[in-house]
Design an enzyme around this catalytic site. Sequence first.
Site, mmCIF file in Angstrom:
data_model
loop_
_atom_site.group_PDB
_atom_site.id
_atom_site.type_symbol
_atom_site.label_atom_id
_atom_site.label_comp_id
_atom_site.label_asym_id
_atom_site.label_seq_id
_atom_site.Cartn_x
_atom_site.Cartn_y
_atom_site.Cartn_z
ATOM 1 N N ARG B 119 0.633 -0.936 0.243
ATOM 2 C CA ARG B 119 -0.284 0.144 -0.122
ATOM 3 C C ARG B 119 1.065 1.154 -0.312
ATOM 4 O O ARG B 119 2.126 1.646 -0.138
ATOM 5 C CB ARG B 119 -1.017 -0.116 1.105
ATOM 6 C CG ARG B 119 0.091 -0.182 2.768
ATOM 7 C CD ARG B 119 -1.531 0.096 3.963
ATOM 8 N NE ARG B 119 -0.794 -0.097 5.467
ATOM 9 C CZ ARG B 119 -1.067 0.754 6.008
ATOM 10 N NH1 ARG B 119 -0.999 1.141 6.444
ATOM 11 N NH2 ARG B 119 0.044 -0.406 7.268
ATOM 12 N N ASN B 157 -5.427 7.735 4.617
ATOM 13 C CA ASN B 157 -4.695 7.222 5.242
ATOM 14 C C ASN B 157 -2.706 7.088 6.268
ATOM 15 O O ASN B 157 -2.212 6.953 4.983
ATOM 16 C CB ASN B 157 -4.541 5.481 5.687
ATOM 17 C CG ASN B 157 -5.132 5.199 6.595
ATOM 18 O OD1 ASN B 157 -5.692 5.309 7.797
ATOM 19 N ND2 ASN B 157 -3.444 3.947 6.724
ATOM 20 N N GLU B 158 -3.052 7.570 7.345
ATOM 21 C CA GLU B 158 -1.153 7.986 7.959
ATOM 22 C C GLU B 158 -0.680 8.083 7.090
ATOM 23 O O GLU B 158 0.449 7.925 6.423
ATOM 24 C CB GLU B 158 -0.592 6.512 8.690
ATOM 25 C CG GLU B 158 -1.970 5.883 9.258
ATOM 26 C CD GLU B 158 -1.596 4.326 10.144
ATOM 27 O OE1 GLU B 158 -1.366 3.643 9.331
ATOM 28 O OE2 GLU B 158 -1.938 4.189 11.148
ATOM 29 N N GLU B 311 -7.169 4.594 15.965
ATOM 30 C CA GLU B 311 -6.987 3.572 15.506
ATOM 31 C C GLU B 311 -6.010 3.120 17.057
ATOM 32 O O GLU B 311 -5.043 3.886 17.561
ATOM 33 C CB GLU B 311 -5.732 3.070 14.416
ATOM 34 C CG GLU B 311 -6.459 3.491 12.685
ATOM 35 C CD GLU B 311 -5.324 2.747 11.971
ATOM 36 O OE1 GLU B 311 -4.156 2.073 11.837
ATOM 37 O OE2 GLU B 311 -5.395 2.917 10.841
ATOM 38 N N GLU B 359 -2.555 -8.023 6.957
ATOM 39 C CA GLU B 359 -3.054 -7.716 8.445
ATOM 40 C C GLU B 359 -3.555 -8.871 9.470
ATOM 41 O O GLU B 359 -4.005 -8.294 10.049
ATOM 42 C CB GLU B 359 -3.279 -6.413 8.473
ATOM 43 C CG GLU B 359 -2.098 -5.109 7.940
ATOM 44 C CD GLU B 359 -2.164 -3.776 8.595
ATOM 45 O OE1 GLU B 359 -1.049 -3.354 9.010
ATOM 46 O OE2 GLU B 359 -3.718 -3.328 8.363
ATOM 47 N N LYS B 360 -3.369 -10.240 8.529
ATOM 48 C CA LYS B 360 -4.853 -11.233 9.091
ATOM 49 C C LYS B 360 -4.001 -10.903 10.143
ATOM 50 O O LYS B 360 -4.913 -12.189 11.818
ATOM 51 C CB LYS B 360 -4.493 -12.210 8.339
ATOM 52 C CG LYS B 360 -3.715 -13.468 7.640
ATOM 53 C CD LYS B 360 -3.768 -14.177 7.097
ATOM 54 C CE LYS B 360 -2.222 -15.166 6.836
ATOM 55 N NZ LYS B 360 -1.892 -14.287 5.746
#
Lengths: 675, 675, 675
Positions: B119, B157-158, B311, B359-360
Amino acid sequence: MSSVGLHRFPQRADNELYYGADYNPEQWDREIWEEDVKLMKEAGVNVVSIGIFSWALLERSDNVWDFGWLDNVCDLMHKNGISIDMGTATASPPPWLSTAHPEILPTFKDGTISSPGSRNHYRITSPVFRKYALRLVQKLADRYGSHPGLIAWHVNNELGTPDYSDDAAAAFRIWLERKYKHIDKLNDAWGTAFWSQRYNDYNEILPPRVGNTFINPTQQLDWARYTSDSLSNYLDDETAILRKASPNIPVTTNFMLAGQTKGMDVANWKVDFVSNDHYRMPGRELDADELSFSASLTSAVAGGDPWWLMEHSTSAVNWQSVNTRKKAGQLIRDSLTHVAHGADAVCFFQWRQSRSGAEKYHSSMIPHAGPNSRLFKDVVQLGQDLKTLAEIRGSRKQLASVAIVWDWESWVASEQDGHPTTLVDYFREAREWWVALMDLGIRVDLITAQHDLSPYKLVVAPILYLVRDSVKSNIENFVKAGGHFVTTYFSGIVDENDHVRLGGYPGAFTDLLGIRIEEWAPLLPNESVELDDGSAGTIWTDDVDLTSDVHVLRKYASGELEGKAAVTLKSHGHGSAAYISTRLNVEGLKSLLPELLQNSAVESGLPKSLRSTVELAVRTDGKKEWEFWINRTGKEIDVSDAPGKLVLATGGASVGKLAARGIAVFRREVSESRK
Amino acid sequence: MSSVGLHRFPQRADNELYYGADYNPEQWDREIWEEDVKLMKEAGVNVVSIGIFSWALLERSDNVWDFGWLDNVCDLMHKNGISIDMGTATASPPPWLSTAHPEILPTFKDGTISSPGSRNHYRITSPVFRKYALRLVQKLADRYGSHPGLIAWHVNNELGTPDYSDDAAAAFRIWLERKYKHIDKLNDAWGTAFWSQRYNDYNEILPPRVGNTFINPTQQLDWARYTSDSLSNYLDDETAILRKASPNIPVTTNFMLAGQTKGMDVANWKVDFVSNDHYRMPGRELDADELSFSASLTSAVAGGDPWWLMEHSTSAVNWQSVNTRKKAGQLIRDSLTHVAHGADAVCFFQWRQSRSGAEKYHSSMIPHAGPNSRLFKDVVQLGQDLKTLAEIRGSRKQLASVAIVWDWESWVASEQDGHPTTLVDYFREAREWWVALMDLGIRVDLITAQHDLSPYKLVVAPILYLVRDSVKSNIENFVKAGGHFVTTYFSGIVDENDHVRLGGYPGAFTDLLGIRIEEWAPLLPNESVELDDGSAGTIWTDDVDLTSDVHVLRKYASGELEGKAAVTLKSHGHGSAAYISTRLNVEGLKSLLPELLQNSAVESGLPKSLRSTVELAVRTDGKKEWEFWINRTGKEIDVSDAPGKLVLATGGASVGKLAARGIAVFRREVSESRK
Amino acid sequence: MSSVGLHRFPQRADNELYYGADYNPEQWDREIWEEDVKLMKEAGVNVVSIGIFSWALLERSDNVWDFGWLDNVCDLMHKNGISIDMGTATASPPPWLSTAHPEILPTFKDGTISSPGSRNHYRITSPVFRKYALRLVQKLADRYGSHPGLIAWHVNNELGTPDYSDDAAAAFRIWLERKYKHIDKLNDAWGTAFWSQRYNDYNEILPPRVGNTFINPTQQLDWARYTSDSLSNYLDDETAILRKASPNIPVTTNFMLAGQTKGMDVANWKVDFVSNDHYRMPGRELDADELSFSASLTSAVAGGDPWWLMEHSTSAVNWQSVNTRKKAGQLIRDSLTHVAHGADAVCFFQWRQSRSGAEKYHSSMIPHAGPNSRLFKDVVQLGQDLKTLAEIRGSRKQLASVAIVWDWESWVASEQDGHPTTLVDYFREAREWWVALMDLGIRVDLITAQHDLSPYKLVVAPILYLVRDSVKSNIENFVKAGGHFVTTYFSGIVDENDHVRLGGYPGAFTDLLGIRIEEWAPLLPNESVELDDGSAGTIWTDDVDLTSDVHVLRKYASGELEGKAAVTLKSHGHGSAAYISTRLNVEGLKSLLPELLQNSAVESGLPKSLRSTVELAVRTDGKKEWEFWINRTGKEIDVSDAPGKLVLATGGASVGKLAARGIAVFRREVSESRK
């Protein structure tokens, strides 16, 4: 776990074990060749691998060939009764080729181009490389396919170079399309709904190059599968040419089991007979017993057939940070340990130690010091010992009653990034089980998770992270039939797409084990926890809930989990399934194993006094059995309890003695077998 | 230190605290959505962030849109009373875009291209990326700007990915020209007379890529400033579109204070309300108290306004080398500690733990084990606790009497290369002061160096390396007015251009401190020195000369500097200025602080017995005050001295008890305030 | 070992030692220049190096020149009696040049381009860079060649930047073709028969970039030789221009002996007089005595002529991981130690500490604190001490009776990859011998292996890995003539092409030493073995066979080799040859050396009580001798045994005392010499 295609083996008129080396005469003047032959005969060498790195000397420039020198070598060998394992010479493209076609060079993960000047500088998927390499193979096949000295073809060398180039990307896409057909299947398998990774078309897909953070894990897993398959596919292409030209000559390629092979799922490659390169790593944990572990694994990949030890070293190598020499007795002991685990050939890299080049400090059968050396004396002795053992040629390993599951996909997948801890080490955990069982005198086979488990009483599957449905069934059926199954932390977690099996860990095995884990509790690098038998757990712990009637074999005795189950065992009729929630290390496993073995009634094949110092391996031809008693120590051992007729005792041992680092081989009729 | 633009906050009809998570329903089948809603209600979830990584599913290919599924999600949420924080989905460009336009990919410092498959693979300055991303934002703004469930926009995001590409170079040049106007101003500021770096024209300037040795330090410093500004500028572009489409919906972007944010000077970014992502790092020094440090810093960035914890994790994350789970009570304690420091929203990444993808193994509100789990029970309990605390919504943090200066530019500049030592760690030093004060029961605010210091009795500025003239005056005026100022080694050294303030260190503060240092004496990694109170100094020492009437609070008691001043304090009327010339670590600071606090008459707001085990935080709405007593330990604590009416006691504590890892909240009228 | 060309030295009317610094006035306003002159006079500065990094300020854009400011600087210096060492300013190309011609930028081994923004960002082989750089040199030569203040030219700066670009590849090919003529000679030398590396044509050859595994070692060795020669060749090009324009002005370039110079075989470079930059590395083993080691090496490179210390630091540098300051007395002691070993000039980087830029934290003669500082007082004192020592100017180092061989090719070749161990550290081993001998009070010279050995009684050649036939003869003749030769593990192994000398190690020396080693036995990082005198051996051991009548001086007392020879000595008439098969470290060498020295009748020139605390160095002009007694410790030492008339005692020492970190210089007539 078998990469054997047609079960065809090299053939020689005599029935001796094979003994030899990579032979690179092109490095030496012709007068040395004559001395080589003389010394080969002295050493009992009966096979050489030639041509492995000879491309530049065979094809001097584009389509300009010089086979004369190789003709001479082949004739010289054959004339002297030395068989030929002929390399296809494709492992190192010549400078003229990489100069004319730099597009054959592979790229690293970050895009850096791998430069010539070393070896393996080719993209396995480059059409250009393939055109030139296969033309070379065809030439060799045509010229030497009928040579009377030829007994085997040796494809390339240690196939295993990864490549992240655009050629690789194109091949990866084809591989993926073949696997998934519709792109939506891939999107499902890769979970591309996360992080906006949905693909419309295969042409959008790239290798897992360097990104800002973790690359999609199923993409990484498929990349590993693709990489292995792309190497295997190349092997097939060379093999097809060789088969056509010389249908009766078996083909192999030298694998790199076990430590170096994460890139290659060789159990799924096709060769006529298995050959392996093995090097010890003295700096690594449990190095000594890793040798037999890897030999046993090679035997498993060979489906129990005899296999070739294609490369190992007479003493030091040159590519580790410190390259120690072998100790007295070790050359012969290490070589024969491979034989004990099924090798019918003992070959070294290389015959004569190079004077120059990148591997000149890699030991060889003839060292820099020359034949007047302790090392060459050992080489000669080993040749004699192999002659003494000729009777075992063609025999297979005798099945053990305990098996350790070695699962390439679980190895690759369990150590990916973005995981609970980076400290998981699949190979080390497997080695620790191997050594713990060996310390108890128990013989063990290595098998895949798909393997028929029914021959075994106890099956251990450490870190069996990725579990296909078929594997789940296989294991359940084994237990149902009275088998004893043992698994560890981080097992049963995902399916073949690296999708988590939901509902609590260890997903695939919650019912079988009768436990459920909501969250893992990995330990920091310097943390450890105590168990109630005084063992120490490291790396990982679990907060295990018991969901059925389960025996708690060990509890945690310190830390957050104090009082909770650390090791559990659930009975299923006569079978059972046990779970070990932490890394116990060899000592901890040895403390636990008697309880696990008790259930299965597995017993050691060794007298009690020898169990921690002697490794036992058994080969059989169905009528006879040969027991190898291998002294794991540097001290002489009394072995009064001989299990048969002594065939060989190395190191000058007398009857009833096992020399320091010595091996004794006993023969008996199967009818006399102790079990 | 405030990045708040219009001070506009999300609005809901009820007056509860916000509770929720990133919600990624696109990863799941629709039947799961229904279960999600049921469980959200059970947990008391009232807000979800959606669409963060949905670009590829919203814009299926170039300008081909599919909003249907997102419409459904929005309607489902709204129908069930769950508000929507809508992501702009620009954080991860879809494969079709990076395939068609690889020129949007960012490059690392050495020129390596950041590959898709993860990402954040975009150049923030790419006109192409910007065109596509802003078109997407416009689409979302048009479609959802009036959705009745929408309460906030969530940009990207971030934001924080650095980029050294040619697009970045072009943008850097524009930024520099805007700052310096004439190129000679830049030459002066960067000191280009050294090493032949004089620029004739802005087009000659490059990012600080990889060079043969150190890149110009002011170039590096301006690059850090530019990078932050370029991200902020992109934020502004998205914000402008959103504001125009929906003027009443406040806009935020989730910051990454504190540990991960060196790239972002977020105190200078413009958002309607501040939101932050915070993750603990169990392997890091002082990890536990870093949480409240960062929460306090977020409050400072929010200018004291309430803010959103956008978060954090319910338990383990998946991106550290070892990812430990949270201990019993910790989920609730950690979440409410953020509330204690000003958060009005407690959100997690993510609602339901992924089965697949990178990210599971990041914990979520619903774990792999499912809702039948201790973790989900804690999630439900936290929802109830937040309801119990609804009365504090909108209240602000009560000012402390001690402040620690947190200066982004000093952080960036003090840790550059080519410095006296690579061991300077700005963030760690600040954390050590925070923890030392907390261990003494003292509440502390974090502020910038430009902040109005007058509300404070004592201001600590660790490693205030870069000191603008205005900051120098601000501090001098504070001391003149009776304030007590404390600073450390490597402070006061340079001006805003990283030019050394000449005449002796610490340049900006020599007069204020009454000392002068000719040369620094940094310590080797394993060196330490003793002070006369037995404390140990590491990393740094100074050979301090006293140039005026100065109290020597500590002397060196070993090493080259034995007998010389280690800690000094100069009185200025009722005020004072103290200097600490070495790293004392938490223990050393705790030994020293009583003497520093004595001058300022700062006192703990906690009973003596609780000072090292309980953290105190206070919120107020002007009429009422809420004291949060936070159990820092894993043991139950007696808290007989309640400072008001008990509103909440977590962990099932009875009155007079603070549960292990528990929090008690007390309310009182301001008129009853103890200070 | 001499890089001296014409033996021409800088000339000044007075006969003082040179004292000064790099002077970079372009960093400062003109009023500062006036203060500089005043302070230079106060300090006794009589020479400055200017223009080193001034290209961008001299050539403002392509062929647009601004020499006015430099004219002013030169005139100002000259007017004030300060001589000029004029830099050619080519070390850092200006931004306009790298912008217009990015093809001048060098590349790292992996292809990464070295970016501007630092310095040294040029390909030494780029025709474009060369055109621009040499035009600049011509301009400077024309303009300043006759300046009355000019006493020396200073080419570039610390020439040594490696480059793996295509320009470098082209130059490498030319260099190779010049060396090998026919490509087959290269194929033989490089051993290209291995790994299919045979070249048909020079145009197929590449630099040793990043490959899949080890790059051909002779390719690497030739690359190191080429790199040194390419730098030297560039030096020649600049020198030719300067010589032509100003035949009487000597030319130098500042070397980087010893620790940083692996890339430069400066003993084969041509300069009129040798100059060197030397920086201590406080974190490194034996750092303190490395200074005199390197000074002595510089003297050797200068062929015994006086040389210039062109750069060192007054105190801390800024490029190590921790940069410690110098202790009291150390600035003067360290500077004068260089003088003791032959320096006639003591210069620093730099005169005035920068306010900005990458080296602003590098100490200078005027620190940030200004002239009112202890450091500047030391600078002034050093100026006075140098005046006191003016009488030694032009004198040479007096030959010692012991020499250590320093062989650049053995250094480079012994530490290549693919070797028995990565722990071999050539420079450290040499330093350990240096320090051990110094601890025994023995003066030592550093020489090359080709050097005339006849002046010496004892010659030590540690890790003399690469031994040409001529070197072999040189050493054999030395021993035959009664000399005592000592060598160590991993010596005598290869010829000039890195081809192993076959028949047993140490190939070149088996006969001379009377030993033969079949296999090495390197030790793992944490392993050590005991010798029978209690010394510990690390890194390496050998299984030594005695092949003739040899004295065993030490045996192994533990491990596999227990009882075997560790140190041997073979007598040859009055001469001898000794072999040390392990790394003994300083303590072990000190235990062994008395026995080695006994044979050679070498004696200390120091009183017994001073031998471990005082370093002795001697200069002579043939009539007079000056003994430098250098206090190696931080404590005052009694030195009642003065060896002549006291010329100088630093640190305010009285007669009969050597101050802590002090130096005393004694003069006597050669006729009074003690030996």
